[in-house]
Design a protein around this motif. Structure first.
Motif, PDB file in Angstrom:
ATOM      1  N   LEU A 327       0.825  -1.210   0.000  1.00 48.32           N
ATOM      2  CA  LEU A 327       0.000   0.000   0.000  1.00 48.32           C
ATOM      3  C   LEU A 327       0.859   1.260   0.000  1.00 48.32           C
ATOM      4  CD1 LEU A 327      -2.610   1.575   0.242  1.00 48.32           C
ATOM      5  CD2 LEU A 327      -2.557   1.189   2.724  1.00 48.32           C
ATOM      6  N   LEU A 328       1.896   1.310   0.831  1.00 51.00           N
ATOM      7  CA  LEU A 328       2.744   2.493   0.877  1.00 51.00           C
ATOM      8  C   LEU A 328       3.394   2.768  -0.472  1.00 51.00           C
ATOM      9  CD1 LEU A 328       4.517   2.115   4.348  1.00 51.00           C
ATOM     10  CD2 LEU A 328       2.656   3.657   3.750  1.00 51.00           C
ATOM     11  N   ARG A 329       3.890   1.708  -1.127  1.00 56.54           N
ATOM     12  CA  ARG A 329       4.525   1.886  -2.432  1.00 56.54           C
ATOM     13  C   ARG A 329       3.502   2.326  -3.479  1.00 56.54           C
ATOM     14  NH1 ARG A 329       8.704   3.567  -5.339  1.00 56.54           N
ATOM     15  NH2 ARG A 329       8.730   2.585  -7.413  1.00 56.54           N
ATOM     16  N   ALA A 330       2.313   1.748  -3.449  1.00 58.57           N
ATOM     17  CA  ALA A 330       1.284   2.132  -4.420  1.00 58.57           C
ATOM     18  C   ALA A 330       0.863   3.581  -4.231  1.00 58.57           C
ATOM     19  CB  ALA A 330       0.085   1.195  -4.300  1.00 58.57           C
ATOM     20  N   LEU A 331       0.762   4.037  -2.978  1.00 61.52           N
ATOM     21  CA  LEU A 331       0.436   5.432  -2.722  1.00 61.52           C
ATOM     22  C   LEU A 331       1.561   6.359  -3.178  1.00 61.52           C
ATOM     23  CD1 LEU A 331      -1.144   5.407   0.866  1.00 61.52           C
ATOM     24  CD2 LEU A 331      -2.283   6.093  -1.246  1.00 61.52           C
ATOM     25  N   ASP A 332       2.785   6.003  -2.814  1.00 55.96           N
ATOM     26  CA  ASP A 332       3.924   6.868  -3.112  1.00 55.96           C
ATOM     27  C   ASP A 332       4.191   6.963  -4.608  1.00 55.96           C
ATOM     28  OD1 ASP A 332       6.068   8.543  -2.188  1.00 55.96           O
ATOM     29  OD2 ASP A 332       7.466   6.913  -2.602  1.00 55.96           O
ATOM     30  N   SER A 333       3.935   5.887  -5.331  1.00 51.31           N
ATOM     31  CA  SER A 333       4.170   5.885  -6.779  1.00 51.31           C
ATOM     32  C   SER A 333       3.042   6.541  -7.558  1.00 51.31           C
ATOM     33  CB  SER A 333       4.353   4.448  -7.273  1.00 51.31           C
ATOM     34  OG  SER A 333       3.154   3.709  -7.093  1.00 51.31           O
ATOM     35  N   GLY A 334       1.916   6.805  -6.892  1.00 48.34           N
ATOM     36  CA  GLY A 334       0.773   7.389  -7.582  1.00 48.34           C
ATOM     37  C   GLY A 334      -0.069   6.392  -8.348  1.00 48.34           C
ATOM     38  N   ARG A 335       0.181   5.094  -8.162  1.00 52.16           N
ATOM     39  CA  ARG A 335      -0.598   4.088  -8.890  1.00 52.16           C
ATOM     40  C   ARG A 335      -2.047   4.023  -8.423  1.00 52.16           C
ATOM     41  NH1 ARG A 335       4.081   0.155  -8.256  1.00 52.16           N
ATOM     42  NH2 ARG A 335       5.373   0.616 -10.077  1.00 52.16           N
ATOM     43  N   ILE A 336      -2.282   4.380  -7.175  1.00 54.14           N
ATOM     44  CA  ILE A 336      -3.652   4.376  -6.683  1.00 54.14           C
ATOM     45  C   ILE A 336      -3.984   5.759  -6.139  1.00 54.14           C
ATOM     46  CG2 ILE A 336      -3.618   1.914  -6.124  1.00 54.14           C
ATOM     47  CD1 ILE A 336      -3.320   2.712  -3.167  1.00 54.14           C
ATOM     48  N   ASP A 337      -5.245   6.087  -6.161  1.00 51.94           N
ATOM     49  CA  ASP A 337      -5.756   7.308  -5.560  1.00 51.94           C
ATOM     50  C   ASP A 337      -6.101   6.983  -4.103  1.00 51.94           C
ATOM     51  OD1 ASP A 337      -8.194   8.990  -4.661  1.00 51.94           O
ATOM     52  OD2 ASP A 337      -7.400  10.132  -6.360  1.00 51.94           O
ATOM     53  N   GLY A 338      -5.397   7.618  -3.165  1.00 52.36           N
ATOM     54  CA  GLY A 338      -5.559   7.260  -1.762  1.00 52.36           C
ATOM     55  C   GLY A 338      -6.967   7.466  -1.250  1.00 52.36           C
ATOM     56  N   ALA A 339      -7.599   8.580  -1.618  1.00 48.33           N
ATOM     57  CA  ALA A 339      -8.959   8.847  -1.146  1.00 48.33           C
ATOM     58  C   ALA A 339      -9.923   7.794  -1.673  1.00 48.33           C
ATOM     59  CB  ALA A 339      -9.389  10.246  -1.581  1.00 48.33           C
TER      60      ALA A 339
END
Length: 418
Positions: A327-339
Motif C-alpha cells: 500500500l505504501l509503495r502504491a500510494l507513493d508511486s501514484g498508482r492508486i488514488d488514496g482517497a
C-alpha cells in the motif's frame, strides 16, 4: 550486583504499560523489581496528545476515556457518506495525560516499582545485563544496572526502507456556539479536502459533545507542512467543507508519524530491547500505535512471569507488514488514488471486519476477500515490484508550504493563525 531487575527507559504509553503489567503478575507468578526512568519536563517529554484505538467495551482503560463511539462515518471525495457500526468494537479516544495519571497511580501503589527522572544518554550492554547511563535534573550522574532493559526512546534515525511516507497532522479542540456535532458518530476520514499531488489528505472529527470536538487535518505525504499551512487547511475544512458556524479554539495538537516498511530491530543487545514505536509498534499503513503497544507489552510481561526470555514479539505479522509495504509503495508511486482506495474499502467491507483488518486481526481468507475491494492490477504490479526495490535511508524533509485554499470567512479572534 544489580540496582533493579528491569529498567524501563521512557514513561510514555509503552514504558508505563510494560512497567504496570510486570508489576501486576498473575496468581503464583513473581513480580520483578522495576524502575522506570523518565525524562524531565522539557523537549524530551512530549506534550499531552490524543491516542485512538478500537476494542470491545469493558477495556482496562475505559474509565479514563475522553469519549468513544459505536458509529463511524467516512466521506468520499465526491461527498458520498459511508456510515456503519463496527460492533462489538467501539472507537475509543484517550488523552495521554489521563492514561499517565491512571497508570502512574497504579505504579505508585506497587511495592516493586520505582520511578526516576533523568535524561538517558546511553544504554551500555554488560555480560549479563545492561547499564542505563544519564544525567539527573540536578546535573548528577545516573548509573543504573539492570538485568533487563526495555528502551522506548525514539530512534535517532529511521532504518532504511523501500518506502517512507509521513502521516502529519494538526488538530484543534473547538467549541461552537450552536450544537454542530452528533456525539454518537465519529468522522474517521473526510476526503472532501484538497488532495496533494502525492499521497492523500482528509479531515477527522471526533465529537466530545454537541458543542465540542477535536477536528484535525491530516496528510500522508513526503514532508510536513508549516504551521500556517495547517491553519489554512483547518479553517478551510471547518468553514467550507463542514460549514460550521462560529467557534473558538480551546487547545491544539500537532504530530508527525512515520509510515514506513523499514525493519525495526527489536533487540539492541542480548538483554536490551526496544519497545513501542521504536520497536516497530506503529502500523505502517495507518499510523495507529496504542493497540499494538498493549499487545506487545502484554506478551513481554507474560513471558517474564512464565520464566521465559522476555523478548518483544513482532508487533505486526509478516503478512500485515507485506500488505502495508504494498500500500505504501502504491500510494507513493501514484498508482492508486488514496482517497478512492480507503473510501472503497469502507464501502465494500463490513466495518467491524475492516477495523480488525487494519489492526492485523483478520485471517488469510478475510484478507483475500478484502483485497478484492482494492484496485487489483495496480496492487499486483506493486507486489511484483517490491523485491527489486532497494532499502534506502529516508530523506530528511524540511516543512513544505501548501497553497492556501479559499477560506470564505475570517478566522475566529483566538485563532493562533489569525
Amino acid at each position: 550486583m544489580y540496582d533493579t531487575e528491569v529498567a524501563v527507559v521512557g514513561g510514555g504509553a509503552a514504558g508505563l504499560s510494560l512497567a504496570h503489567r510486570l508489576c501486576a503478575p498473575p496468581p503464583g507468578a513473581r513480580s520483578p523489581r522495576v524502575t522506570v526512568v523518565d525524562a524531565p519536563p522539557g523537549p524530551l517529554r512530549p506534550p499531552e496528545r490524543t491516542w485512538c484505538y478500537w476494542e470491545a467495551p469493558g477495556g482496562e482503560y475505559d474509565g479514563v476515556l475522553a469519549a468513544s463511539w459505536d458509529r463511524l462515518r467516512v466521506h468520499g471525495a465526491d461527498g458520498a457518506q459511508v456510515t456503519g457500526r463496527p460492533g462489538p468494537l467501539r472507537y475509543k479516544m484517550m488523552r495521554s495525560g489521563a492514561f499517565e495519571q491512571l497508570v502512574g497511580a497504579r505504579l505508585a501503589a506497587a511495592p516493586a516499582a520505582d520511578r526516576l527522572t533523568a535524561v538517558v544518554e546511553d544504554v551500555h550492554a554488560l555480560p549479563d545485563g545492561a547499564e542505563v547511563r544519564g544525567v539527573t535534573p540536578e546535573g548528577g550522574t545516573l548509573r543504573l544496572r539492570a538485568r533487563w532493559v526495555f528502551d522506548s526512546r525514539p530512534l535517532p534515525a529511521l532504518p532504511p526502507a523501500r518506502t517512507t511516507l509521513l502521516q502529519h497532522f494538526h488538530g484543534w479542540f473547538i467549541r461552537t456556539e450552536r450544537p454542530e456535532f452528533d456525539p454518537t458518530t465519529a468522522d474517521l476520514m473526510d476526503f472532501r479536502t484538497p488532495q496533494p499531488d502525492h499521497g492523500l489528505s482528509f479531515g477527522y472529527v471526533l465529537p466530545l459533545g454537541p458543542y465540542e470536538a477535536l477536528a484535525e487535518y491530516t496528510e500522508f505525504s513526503a514532508a510536513p507542512l508549516d504551521e500556517a499551512a495547517y491553519h489554512r487547511a483547518l479553517r478551510h475544512y471547518l468553514a467550507e467543507v463542514r460549514a460550521l458556524g462560529p467557534y473558538r479554539i480551546t487547545a491544539s495538537e500537532q504530530g508527525v508519524i512515520p509510515m514506513t516498511d523499514a525493519r525495526f530491530p527489536r533487540a539492541a543487545g542480548p538483554r536490551v530491547f526496544r519497545i513501542g514505536a521504536a520497536g516497530g509498534a506503529t502500523r505502517p499503513s495507518t499510523g495507529y500505535t496504542f493497540a499494538a503497544v498493549q499487545r506487545q507489552t502484554r506478551a513481554i510481561a507474560s513471558a517474564f512471569h512464565q520464566g521465559r526470555t522476555p523478548a518483544p514479539p513482532p508487533p505486526h505479522s509478516a503478512r500485515s507488514r507485506l500488505m502495508d509495504a504494498v500500500l505504501l509503495r502504491a500510494l507513493d508511486s501514484g498508482r492508486i488514488d488514496g482517497a478512492d482506495f480507503f473510501t472503497g474499502l469502507f464501502r465494500g467491507v463490513p466495518m467491524e471486519r475492516l477495523l480488525r483488518f487494519l489492526d492485523g486481526g483478520t485471517r488469510l481468507r478475510e484478507d483475500l476477500s478484502i483485497g478484492l475491494h482494492t484496485p487489483v492490477r495496480p496492487m499486483l504490479r506493486t507486489v511484483a515490484e517490491l523485491p527489486r526495490l532497494r532499502r534506502r535511508p529516508p530523506v530528511r524533509h524540511t516543512p513544505a508550504r501548501s497553497a492556501p485554499p479559499p477560506t470564505g470567512r475570517r478566522p475566529p479572534d483566538d485563532d493562533p493563525a489569525a
